[in-house]
Design a protein around this motif. Structure first.
Motif, PDB file in Angstrom:
ATOM      1  N   VAL A  63      15.019  -4.136   7.102  1.00 63.88           N
ATOM      2  CA  VAL A  63      15.131  -5.602   7.017  1.00 63.88           C
ATOM      3  C   VAL A  63      13.793  -6.181   6.563  1.00 63.88           C
ATOM      4  O   VAL A  63      13.721  -7.021   5.672  1.00 63.88           O
ATOM      5  CB  VAL A  63      15.549  -6.201   8.382  1.00 63.88           C
ATOM      6  N   TRP A  64      12.712  -5.718   7.214  1.00 55.34           N
ATOM      7  CA  TRP A  64      11.372  -6.168   6.799  1.00 55.34           C
ATOM      8  C   TRP A  64      11.088  -5.744   5.368  1.00 55.34           C
ATOM      9  O   TRP A  64      10.563  -6.538   4.577  1.00 55.34           O
ATOM     10  CB  TRP A  64      10.311  -5.568   7.725  1.00 55.34           C
ATOM     11  N   GLY A  65      11.450  -4.523   5.031  1.00 55.91           N
ATOM     12  CA  GLY A  65      11.205  -4.035   3.681  1.00 55.91           C
ATOM     13  C   GLY A  65      11.872  -4.888   2.633  1.00 55.91           C
ATOM     14  O   GLY A  65      11.295  -5.143   1.556  1.00 55.91           O
ATOM     15  N   GLN A  66      13.069  -5.364   2.938  1.00 57.57           N
ATOM     16  CA  GLN A  66      13.786  -6.214   1.990  1.00 57.57           C
ATOM     17  C   GLN A  66      13.098  -7.564   1.835  1.00 57.57           C
ATOM     18  O   GLN A  66      12.931  -8.071   0.722  1.00 57.57           O
ATOM     19  CB  GLN A  66      15.232  -6.396   2.461  1.00 57.57           C
ATOM     20  N   SER A  67      12.666  -8.156   2.940  1.00 53.91           N
ATOM     21  CA  SER A  67      12.035  -9.476   2.868  1.00 53.91           C
ATOM     22  C   SER A  67      10.630  -9.408   2.281  1.00 53.91           C
ATOM     23  O   SER A  67      10.180 -10.344   1.618  1.00 53.91           O
ATOM     24  CB  SER A  67      11.994 -10.128   4.255  1.00 53.91           C
ATOM     25  N   ALA A  68       9.929  -8.276   2.526  1.00 52.00           N
ATOM     26  CA  ALA A  68       8.549  -8.141   2.045  1.00 52.00           C
ATOM     27  C   ALA A  68       8.460  -7.491   0.676  1.00 52.00           C
ATOM     28  O   ALA A  68       7.369  -7.399   0.103  1.00 52.00           O
ATOM     29  CB  ALA A  68       7.740  -7.322   3.057  1.00 52.00           C
ATOM     30  N   GLY A  69       9.593  -7.028   0.158  1.00 51.11           N
ATOM     31  CA  GLY A  69       9.560  -6.301  -1.098  1.00 51.11           C
ATOM     32  C   GLY A  69       8.815  -4.982  -0.957  1.00 51.11           C
ATOM     33  O   GLY A  69       8.094  -4.555  -1.859  1.00 51.11           O
ATOM     34  N   ALA A  70       8.988  -4.340   0.196  1.00 55.04           N
ATOM     35  CA  ALA A  70       8.217  -3.142   0.506  1.00 55.04           C
ATOM     36  C   ALA A  70       8.804  -1.901  -0.155  1.00 55.04           C
ATOM     37  O   ALA A  70      10.004  -1.800  -0.405  1.00 55.04           O
ATOM     38  CB  ALA A  70       8.152  -2.935   2.019  1.00 55.04           C
ATOM     39  N   VAL A  71       7.923  -0.952  -0.400  1.00 51.36           N
ATOM     40  CA  VAL A  71       8.303   0.378  -0.865  1.00 51.36           C
ATOM     41  C   VAL A  71       8.439   1.285   0.356  1.00 51.36           C
ATOM     42  O   VAL A  71       7.611   1.222   1.270  1.00 51.36           O
ATOM     43  CB  VAL A  71       7.225   0.942  -1.821  1.00 51.36           C
ATOM     44  N   GLU A  72       9.472   2.121   0.403  1.00 49.31           N
ATOM     45  CA  GLU A  72       9.593   3.090   1.482  1.00 49.31           C
ATOM     46  C   GLU A  72       8.866   4.372   1.082  1.00 49.31           C
ATOM     47  O   GLU A  72       9.188   4.988   0.069  1.00 49.31           O
ATOM     48  CB  GLU A  72      11.049   3.377   1.819  1.00 49.31           C
ATOM     49  N   PHE A  73       7.897   4.753   1.883  1.00 45.39           N
ATOM     50  CA  PHE A  73       7.069   5.914   1.578  1.00 45.39           C
ATOM     51  C   PHE A  73       7.808   7.195   1.937  1.00 45.39           C
ATOM     52  O   PHE A  73       8.226   7.385   3.067  1.00 45.39           O
ATOM     53  CB  PHE A  73       5.758   5.831   2.355  1.00 45.39           C
ATOM     54  N   ILE A  80       3.130   3.109  -4.430  1.00 45.05           N
ATOM     55  CA  ILE A  80       3.122   2.036  -3.436  1.00 45.05           C
ATOM     56  C   ILE A  80       3.014   0.655  -4.067  1.00 45.05           C
ATOM     57  O   ILE A  80       3.146  -0.358  -3.383  1.00 45.05           O
ATOM     58  CB  ILE A  80       1.990   2.223  -2.407  1.00 45.05           C
ATOM     59  N   GLY A  81       2.780   0.603  -5.379  1.00 48.48           N
ATOM     60  CA  GLY A  81       2.747  -0.684  -6.063  1.00 48.48           C
ATOM     61  C   GLY A  81       1.417  -1.400  -5.904  1.00 48.48           C
ATOM     62  O   GLY A  81       0.506  -0.926  -5.235  1.00 48.48           O
ATOM     63  N   SER A  82       1.325  -2.553  -6.517  1.00 49.21           N
ATOM     64  CA  SER A  82       0.096  -3.343  -6.511  1.00 49.21           C
ATOM     65  C   SER A  82       0.456  -4.774  -6.894  1.00 49.21           C
ATOM     66  O   SER A  82       1.549  -5.020  -7.383  1.00 49.21           O
ATOM     67  CB  SER A  82      -0.904  -2.739  -7.510  1.00 49.21           C
ATOM     68  N   PRO A  83      -0.468  -5.753  -6.730  1.00 48.72           N
ATOM     69  CA  PRO A  83      -1.833  -5.565  -6.235  1.00 48.72           C
ATOM     70  C   PRO A  83      -1.938  -5.609  -4.708  1.00 48.72           C
ATOM     71  O   PRO A  83      -2.957  -5.248  -4.142  1.00 48.72           O
ATOM     72  CB  PRO A  83      -2.586  -6.741  -6.844  1.00 48.72           C
ATOM     73  N   GLN A  84      -0.893  -6.094  -4.019  1.00 47.47           N
ATOM     74  CA  GLN A  84      -0.938  -6.188  -2.555  1.00 47.47           C
ATOM     75  C   GLN A  84       0.300  -5.484  -2.002  1.00 47.47           C
ATOM     76  O   GLN A  84       1.309  -6.120  -1.696  1.00 47.47           O
ATOM     77  CB  GLN A  84      -0.984  -7.651  -2.096  1.00 47.47           C
ATOM     78  N   LEU A 104      -2.596   6.954   2.812  1.00 48.58           N
ATOM     79  CA  LEU A 104      -1.745   5.788   2.550  1.00 48.58           C
ATOM     80  C   LEU A 104      -2.259   4.582   3.320  1.00 48.58           C
ATOM     81  O   LEU A 104      -2.368   3.481   2.756  1.00 48.58           O
ATOM     82  CB  LEU A 104      -0.302   6.094   2.955  1.00 48.58           C
ATOM     83  N   PHE A 105      -2.546   4.768   4.596  1.00 48.97           N
ATOM     84  CA  PHE A 105      -3.069   3.670   5.415  1.00 48.97           C
ATOM     85  C   PHE A 105      -4.316   3.069   4.771  1.00 48.97           C
ATOM     86  O   PHE A 105      -4.416   1.841   4.608  1.00 48.97           O
ATOM     87  CB  PHE A 105      -3.394   4.188   6.822  1.00 48.97           C
ATOM     88  N   ASN A 106      -5.243   3.919   4.384  1.00 52.83           N
ATOM     89  CA  ASN A 106      -6.486   3.431   3.781  1.00 52.83           C
ATOM     90  C   ASN A 106      -6.230   2.721   2.459  1.00 52.83           C
ATOM     91  O   ASN A 106      -6.868   1.703   2.152  1.00 52.83           O
ATOM     92  CB  ASN A 106      -7.465   4.596   3.576  1.00 52.83           C
ATOM     93  N   ALA A 107      -5.287   3.239   1.669  1.00 54.83           N
ATOM     94  CA  ALA A 107      -4.992   2.623   0.371  1.00 54.83           C
ATOM     95  C   ALA A 107      -4.370   1.244   0.548  1.00 54.83           C
ATOM     96  O   ALA A 107      -4.706   0.289  -0.177  1.00 54.83           O
ATOM     97  CB  ALA A 107      -4.059   3.526  -0.435  1.00 54.83           C
ATOM     98  N   VAL A 108      -3.473   1.129   1.516  1.00 50.45           N
ATOM     99  CA  VAL A 108      -2.828  -0.162   1.763  1.00 50.45           C
ATOM    100  C   VAL A 108      -3.852  -1.182   2.266  1.00 50.45           C
ATOM    101  O   VAL A 108      -3.874  -2.338   1.809  1.00 50.45           O
ATOM    102  CB  VAL A 108      -1.673   0.005   2.775  1.00 50.45           C
ATOM    103  N   VAL A 109      -4.712  -0.764   3.177  1.00 48.81           N
ATOM    104  CA  VAL A 109      -5.742  -1.660   3.704  1.00 48.81           C
ATOM    105  C   VAL A 109      -6.695  -2.089   2.590  1.00 48.81           C
ATOM    106  O   VAL A 109      -7.039  -3.279   2.461  1.00 48.81           O
ATOM    107  CB  VAL A 109      -6.522  -0.975   4.843  1.00 48.81           C
TER     108      VAL A 109
END
Length: 221
Positions: A63-73, A80-84, A104-109
């Motif tokens: 649900v969050w992924g859909q609203s945030a436009g998130a990629v599932e790792f 993981i996409g960009s810029p944010q 991944l954590f470091n890249a996202v941060v």
């Protein structure tokens, strides 16, 4: 009366989710839902949802992924996409390499993005977990989702029966809820098997039929 279509007043909030199902909100998952609704106003870049199998954490994550436009790792080849970037990782313990998840954590941060992780146990309890990863995920909010309560389980199974256009009496619902494991996976399996048994045997969904299905499930048939 048996066979009479059930009308129950259930005080649950609905929210749109992926697929055909709605996500139903109850005290067992309300805190997690509130955190999802707070996004992007999180205190940091990461959030961890913790709960047992069948509590709905993966569903809520999507649900969050859909609203945030998130990629599932799903591994190192995930873009993981960009810029944010917003990234969702579902139950990584034992399935995703800790080094990959740490990078991944470091890249996202570094990109100013957000990371949502769902897990059965808190990161601090992961067996042989990478210490740097464990410390970072443990510092993020770890929000507990509890097993579905009776009200939520009743609402879910009523909806599943309705989706299958099955007319099930209140007596059968009470019988099922009092005996079934409280998880969404169990509810799906139970409704599917009851539907198949009803069609195959040309019988209404009654307590005797439900008892037969329960016995088959317990015996592994």
């Amino acid at each position: 009366m048996a066979g009479e279509k059930t009308q129950l007043a259930l005080d649950l909030r609905h929210r749109m989710a992926v697929g055909r199902e709605d996500f139903l909100v109850s005290p067992s998952n309300e805190e997690a839902v509130n955190w999802i609704d707070r996004w992007p106003d999180w205190p940091g870049p990461a959030l961890v949802l913790v709960g047992p199998p069948g509590c709905g954490k993966s569903h809520l994550g999507r649900v969050w992924g859909q609203s945030a436009g998130a990629v599932e790792f799903v591994g190192r080849n995930t873009d993981i996409g960009s810029p944010q970037p917003c990234v969702f990782v579902d139950n990584p313990e034992g399935a995703v390499d800790d080094e990959e998840l740490f990078h991944l954590f470091n890249a996202v941060v570094a990109a100013g993005g957000f990371l949502l992780v769902t897990a059965r146990t808190p990161p601090v309890r992961w067996v042989k977990g990478l210490s740097d990863l464990t410390s970072r995920l443990s510092a993020a909010p770890n929000i507990r989702i509890h097993p579905p309560d009776e009200t939520l389980m009743t609402a879910v199974i009523i909806k599943m029966f309705a989706d299958q256009k099955m007319d099930v009496g209140a007596d059968v619902l009470t019988y099922l809820i009092n005996r079934m494991e409280r998880s969404f996976e169990t509810a799906r399996t139970l409704v599917s098997r009851l539907n198949n048994a009803s069609l195959a045997k040309r019988r209404a969904v009654t307590i005797p039929l439900a008892r037969e299905v329960f016995e088959e499930m317990l015996s592994g048939v």
